[in-house]
Design a protein around this motif. Sequence first.
Motif, short mmCIF file in Angstrom:
data_model
loop_
_atom_site.label_atom_id
_atom_site.label_comp_id
_atom_site.label_asym_id
_atom_site.label_seq_id
_atom_site.Cartn_x
_atom_site.Cartn_y
_atom_site.Cartn_z
N SER A 1 0.83 -1.21 0.00
CA SER A 1 0.00 0.00 0.00
C SER A 1 0.86 1.25 0.00
N VAL A 2 0.29 2.37 -0.46
CA VAL A 2 1.06 3.62 -0.54
C VAL A 2 1.10 4.33 0.80
N GLU A 3 0.23 3.95 1.75
CA GLU A 3 0.22 4.50 3.10
C GLU A 3 -0.01 3.37 4.09
N ARG A 4 0.26 3.66 5.36
CA ARG A 4 -0.01 2.69 6.41
C ARG A 4 -1.48 2.79 6.77
N THR A 5 -2.22 1.69 6.60
CA THR A 5 -3.67 1.73 6.78
C THR A 5 -4.11 1.25 8.16
N SER A 6 -3.22 0.62 8.93
CA SER A 6 -3.57 0.16 10.28
C SER A 6 -2.29 -0.08 11.06
N ALA A 7 -2.45 -0.36 12.36
CA ALA A 7 -1.29 -0.61 13.22
C ALA A 7 -0.52 -1.86 12.79
N LYS A 8 -1.18 -2.74 12.03
CA LYS A 8 -0.48 -3.94 11.54
C LYS A 8 0.59 -3.59 10.52
N GLU A 9 0.48 -2.41 9.93
CA GLU A 9 1.48 -1.96 8.95
C GLU A 9 2.40 -0.95 9.63
N TYR A 10 2.96 -1.37 10.74
CA TYR A 10 3.72 -0.50 11.62
C TYR A 10 5.04 -0.01 11.02
N SER A 11 5.47 1.16 11.50
CA SER A 11 6.83 1.62 11.26
C SER A 11 7.77 0.89 12.22
N ARG A 12 7.31 0.77 13.46
CA ARG A 12 8.04 0.01 14.48
C ARG A 12 7.02 -0.78 15.30
N LYS A 13 7.42 -1.99 15.67
CA LYS A 13 6.61 -2.82 16.57
C LYS A 13 7.44 -3.10 17.82
N VAL A 14 6.81 -2.94 18.98
CA VAL A 14 7.50 -3.16 20.25
C VAL A 14 6.76 -4.26 21.01
N LEU A 15 7.50 -5.29 21.42
CA LEU A 15 6.95 -6.37 22.23
C LEU A 15 7.59 -6.31 23.61
N ILE A 16 6.75 -6.22 24.65
CA ILE A 16 7.23 -6.09 26.03
C ILE A 16 6.82 -7.34 26.81
N ASP A 17 7.79 -8.02 27.43
CA ASP A 17 7.44 -9.23 28.19
C ASP A 17 6.99 -8.85 29.61
N GLU A 18 6.60 -9.86 30.39
CA GLU A 18 6.04 -9.61 31.72
C GLU A 18 7.05 -9.06 32.72
N PHE A 19 8.35 -9.10 32.34
CA PHE A 19 9.40 -8.57 33.23
C PHE A 19 9.82 -7.15 32.84
N GLY A 20 9.19 -6.61 31.81
CA GLY A 20 9.50 -5.25 31.40
C GLY A 20 10.57 -5.14 30.34
N LYS A 21 11.10 -6.25 29.87
CA LYS A 21 12.10 -6.21 28.80
C LYS A 21 11.37 -6.08 27.46
N PHE A 22 11.93 -5.27 26.57
CA PHE A 22 11.23 -5.07 25.29
C PHE A 22 12.17 -5.19 24.11
N GLN A 23 11.57 -5.56 22.97
CA GLN A 23 12.28 -5.66 21.70
C GLN A 23 11.58 -4.77 20.68
N VAL A 24 12.37 -4.14 19.81
CA VAL A 24 11.83 -3.26 18.79
C VAL A 24 12.08 -3.88 17.41
N PHE A 25 11.04 -3.96 16.59
CA PHE A 25 11.14 -4.52 15.26
C PHE A 25 10.80 -3.44 14.23
N ARG A 26 11.56 -3.40 13.16
CA ARG A 26 11.36 -2.40 12.11
C ARG A 26 10.35 -2.91 11.08
N GLY A 27 9.39 -2.07 10.71
CA GLY A 27 8.42 -2.42 9.68
C GLY A 27 8.95 -2.14 8.29
N LYS A 28 8.21 -2.58 7.28
CA LYS A 28 8.64 -2.37 5.90
C LYS A 28 8.20 -0.99 5.40
#
Length: 446
Positions: free
Chosen positions: A224-251
């Motif tokens: 798509s020419v624009e991001r139409t929802s949060a599923k088409e993220y610029s960045r995705k962050v996953l935080i576990d139950e201990f507060g540690k997080f990972q950042v993933f880059r979107g396309k």
Amino acid sequence: MKFAHIADVHLGLSRRIVNTREEDVARNFEEAIRKSLSEGVDFILIAGDLFDSSRPTPQTLRQAVRVLDLAREAGVPVFAIEGNHDRTHRKSSAYALLEDLGLIHLVGIRGESVENEYLRSEPRDDAYLVYGKVGDVTIKGMKYQNAPWFKRNDLKDIFRPDGKSILMLHQGIEETIKDVESQYSVGELALSQIPEGFAYYAFGHIHTNYFTNVGKAYLVYPGSVERTSAKEYSRKVLIDEFGKFQVFRGKPKGFVIAEWSDEEGIFVPSFRHLKTRRFYSIKARSMPLGLLRDVLRKVSSELKVGAEDVVKVTVEVEKTSNLDFIKSLFPTEFIDVEQRVVLREERIAGVEGVSLEDFFSKEEIAVLAALFEEEPDIEALVPAVLREFSVKEPEENEEKEKPEPQKGRKKEEPKEKSGEEGEGRKKKPDRKGSVTLDAFLKGGRV
């Protein structure tokens, strides 16, 4: 020979979090057309979902006319097909209006023959296959079709390559969906169903930029020419139950310029980036609210969230909680906070844990999971449900219940009671055809 391949524009898009999405989309569509013209393309392809709806508003139609008129003024033809969002079963559609205005050329299976500077027709049963023609290049294709259509029709019988041929479709491919993080859970067809021999496959429907091959030719989703929802993220962050997080880059978002290669004998694609509004998708596991506050503050700082960015925060909680404080942690008004209640997994001594697999099959779990997605695609789920849970016809040797005739049936005389209360009574049989939940979902009987 060179052309632009654009898909999934979604003009008229509106979203609850940001009320300016329609302008964002129109701006990027115009940028894609201007960049294509500046690179000297011979024609432009729009592989479906030009509009977000089959009934665009007058404002949305004005946006389409204004941008497409740039290509008409430059003498560059635009060929298009309808996608699942904007296709219609009515006789006329928004695409037909744009074609009448000379802004696009609609290819596909049509009820009438069309012959002009850029379109040709060939008879097919009681209809016509209308295709594009620019110099020695042929552009074939059709609008979006659902999965059952491909069980009744063979693409290889409909579309045959002819020299420098392009096949344009708006469909999901099973193998492709497994390779990308897609907004759709199932595809309508498989790679093996696509006819070989074309010099390029211009696809739409999947919003992620993706390249694969059919034979030696490229099959391309420009995304798509624009991001139409949060599923088409610029960045995705996953935080576990201990507060540690990972950042993933979107396309990135954009479109494709494809150019003919004499050496390879195919059109070779090259991706062009478009600047988009940044989307951040943040998902956190259940944790104490104090820890959650500290972690999200760190995430906001690391991501450098700006005032124009969109943030979607999804937090797992064990009970409904007040999460209003989260909005103050991000310097943007375009933020949505969702909480999902989850049960803590506990084991009682001497008792084994219980899982979904104890109650549902793998197919049932997949359907249930898809239904609880943020934006479930119900139409895409239909083929899976029909395939996995269709009701089976009774076997030949299985006795079928026959209804008793209603007319002329004599009323039964009441039987005399036995001398002793309850004596002589027969236990009522269980109702025939009673169904357990699992059997019902599978379409069977117990």
